[in-house]
Design a protein around this motif. Structure first.
Motif, short mmCIF file in Angstrom:
data_model
loop_
_atom_site.label_atom_id
_atom_site.label_comp_id
_atom_site.label_asym_id
_atom_site.label_seq_id
_atom_site.Cartn_x
_atom_site.Cartn_y
_atom_site.Cartn_z
N LYS A 74 0.84 -1.20 0.00
CA LYS A 74 0.00 0.00 0.00
C LYS A 74 0.87 1.25 0.00
CE LYS A 74 -3.92 -2.03 2.39
NZ LYS A 74 -4.87 -1.93 3.49
N THR A 75 0.44 2.22 -0.76
CA THR A 75 1.00 3.56 -0.70
C THR A 75 -0.10 4.46 -0.13
OG1 THR A 75 2.39 3.16 -2.63
CG2 THR A 75 1.99 5.46 -2.04
N TYR A 76 0.21 5.18 0.93
CA TYR A 76 -0.80 5.96 1.63
C TYR A 76 -0.80 7.41 1.17
CZ TYR A 76 -0.45 1.83 4.50
OH TYR A 76 -0.42 0.53 4.91
N ASP A 77 -1.98 7.91 0.86
CA ASP A 77 -2.15 9.33 0.55
C ASP A 77 -2.41 10.12 1.82
OD1 ASP A 77 -1.82 8.82 -2.16
OD2 ASP A 77 -3.98 8.67 -2.53
N ARG A 78 -3.25 9.55 2.71
CA ARG A 78 -3.53 10.24 3.97
C ARG A 78 -4.26 9.31 4.94
NH1 ARG A 78 -8.25 12.48 1.12
NH2 ARG A 78 -10.04 12.36 2.56
N PHE A 79 -4.24 9.74 6.20
CA PHE A 79 -4.97 9.09 7.28
C PHE A 79 -5.86 10.15 7.91
CE2 PHE A 79 -1.53 6.23 6.66
CZ PHE A 79 -1.91 5.00 7.17
N ASP A 80 -7.14 9.84 8.09
CA ASP A 80 -8.07 10.72 8.77
C ASP A 80 -8.53 10.02 10.04
OD1 ASP A 80 -7.91 12.47 6.63
OD2 ASP A 80 -9.80 11.83 5.73
N ALA A 81 -8.35 10.66 11.19
CA ALA A 81 -8.75 10.07 12.47
C ALA A 81 -9.76 10.97 13.15
CB ALA A 81 -7.52 9.88 13.36
N MET A 82 -10.72 10.35 13.81
CA MET A 82 -11.75 11.10 14.52
C MET A 82 -12.35 10.22 15.61
SD MET A 82 -14.29 10.70 11.32
CE MET A 82 -12.83 10.76 10.32
N ALA A 118 -15.45 4.19 20.20
CA ALA A 118 -14.43 3.89 19.19
C ALA A 118 -13.82 5.14 18.58
CB ALA A 118 -15.01 3.02 18.08
N ALA A 119 -12.50 5.10 18.40
CA ALA A 119 -11.82 6.06 17.53
C ALA A 119 -11.92 5.49 16.12
CB ALA A 119 -10.37 6.23 17.94
N LEU A 120 -12.12 6.34 15.14
CA LEU A 120 -12.23 5.91 13.75
C LEU A 120 -11.03 6.42 12.97
CD1 LEU A 120 -15.97 6.83 13.08
CD2 LEU A 120 -15.04 4.66 13.91
N VAL A 121 -10.48 5.56 12.13
CA VAL A 121 -9.38 5.95 11.26
C VAL A 121 -9.69 5.48 9.86
CG1 VAL A 121 -6.92 5.70 10.75
CG2 VAL A 121 -7.69 5.77 13.14
N TYR A 122 -9.60 6.39 8.91
CA TYR A 122 -9.72 6.07 7.49
C TYR A 122 -8.35 6.28 6.88
CZ TYR A 122 -14.83 6.38 7.81
OH TYR A 122 -16.14 6.19 8.14
N CYS A 123 -7.90 5.32 6.08
CA CYS A 123 -6.67 5.56 5.32
C CYS A 123 -7.00 5.39 3.84
CB CYS A 123 -5.52 4.68 5.77
SG CYS A 123 -5.70 2.94 5.55
N PHE A 124 -6.39 6.24 3.03
CA PHE A 124 -6.64 6.31 1.61
C PHE A 124 -5.32 6.13 0.88
CE2 PHE A 124 -9.53 8.96 3.92
CZ PHE A 124 -10.74 8.90 3.27
N GLY A 125 -5.37 5.48 -0.27
CA GLY A 125 -4.15 5.35 -1.06
C GLY A 125 -4.35 4.43 -2.23
N THR A 126 -3.23 3.84 -2.65
CA THR A 126 -3.25 2.93 -3.80
C THR A 126 -2.54 1.63 -3.47
OG1 THR A 126 -1.25 3.97 -4.70
CG2 THR A 126 -3.38 4.77 -5.53
N LEU A 127 -2.97 0.58 -4.15
CA LEU A 127 -2.38 -0.75 -4.01
C LEU A 127 -1.46 -1.03 -5.19
CD1 LEU A 127 -5.66 -2.72 -3.17
CD2 LEU A 127 -3.96 -1.84 -1.55
N SER A 128 -0.37 -1.70 -4.91
CA SER A 128 0.55 -2.21 -5.92
C SER A 128 0.86 -3.65 -5.56
CB SER A 128 1.86 -1.42 -5.95
OG SER A 128 1.62 -0.06 -6.19
N GLY A 129 1.29 -4.42 -6.52
CA GLY A 129 1.63 -5.81 -6.22
C GLY A 129 1.82 -6.62 -7.47
N GLU A 130 1.50 -7.90 -7.32
CA GLU A 130 1.70 -8.84 -8.42
C GLU A 130 0.55 -9.83 -8.46
OE1 GLU A 130 5.79 -10.56 -9.36
OE2 GLU A 130 4.74 -12.28 -8.47
N TRP A 131 -0.05 -9.97 -9.66
CA TRP A 131 -1.10 -10.98 -9.86
C TRP A 131 -0.47 -12.36 -9.80
CZ3 TRP A 131 -5.34 -8.64 -8.96
CH2 TRP A 131 -5.65 -7.40 -9.49
N LEU A 132 -1.28 -13.38 -9.77
CA LEU A 132 -0.79 -14.77 -9.67
C LEU A 132 0.09 -15.17 -10.85
CD1 LEU A 132 -3.96 -16.55 -8.27
CD2 LEU A 132 -1.87 -15.97 -7.04
N ASP A 133 -0.14 -14.59 -12.03
CA ASP A 133 0.66 -14.94 -13.21
C ASP A 133 1.98 -14.17 -13.29
OD1 ASP A 133 -0.05 -12.37 -13.99
OD2 ASP A 133 -1.17 -13.02 -15.77
#
Length: 188
Positions: A123-131, A137-152
């Motif tokens: 994961k690459t994170y753009d931001r975290f929002d906490a409230m 409960a404290a709530l945390v949202y994290c936003f970003g993009t996924l990178s990786g490798e498919w099975l092939d």
């Protein structure tokens, strides 16, 4: 120009007081259309021996850990597959929900569920929002993009995601995940 004054018992360190100041500034901005530098927050400390409630001196409650930092540490443990460290951060009633999956309560279920989908993901994170929620409960949202490798062996990147966490009593009790992985895979 809003001015907020807070009185606390001595015992909170500078990091905790900074978090208080930032949270109070954000709370004011949630209601009042003011820039952060237009809001003044003053924190007054009172020695514990000068504060009494019910004829008894009181000590300050320990500060809660920063929930965004806590979630970031959990996600880092998951990414390096340090399951023991990650499990130590989960509450007894922990549940997680991923797209297209039944609710899971064990990290091993997540690993088994993801095994036929991809070789690895980071994961690459753009931001975290906490409230704070209305409840405990404290709530945390994290936003970003996924990178990786498919099975092939084909790499992927730039897949959007949002994770939502609930933290109670210093433990993660819920994780909800939304991402575009299925859409990207279908169009690959």
């Amino acid at each position: 120009m809003p001015i907020v004054e807070l009185h606390v018992l001595e015992g909170y360190d500078s990091t905790e007081k900074r978090r208080l100041g930032e949270a109070l500034t954000d709370a004011v901005r949630f209601v009042v259309p003011a820039a952060p530098d237009a809001i003044t927050v003053m924190i007054h400390e009172l020695p514990a021996d000068q504060y009494f409630r019910g004829r008894s001196p009181r000590s300050p409650a320990p500060a809660r850990p920063d929930p965004a930092r806590f979630v970031r540490d959990y996600l880092a443990a998951m990414e390096r597959r340090d399951l023991d460290a990650a499990k130590a951060m989960l509450g007894d009633d922990f549940t997680m929900q991923f797209p297209g999956a039944a609710p899971m309560t064990q990290l091993e279920e997540l690993i088994a569920w993801s095994k036929p989908r991809y070789n690895f993901v980071t994961k690459t994170y753009d931001r975290f929002d906490a409230m704070q929620s209305d409840g405990a409960a404290a709530l945390v949202y994290c936003f970003g993009t996924l990178s990786g490798e498919w099975l092939d062996g084909t790499p992927f990147s730039g897949i959007r995601f949002i994770d939502r966490f609930e933290i109670e009593g210093g433990k993660i009790t819920r994780q909800d995940v939304w991402n575009d992985m299925a859409e990207v895979k279908a169009n690959a």
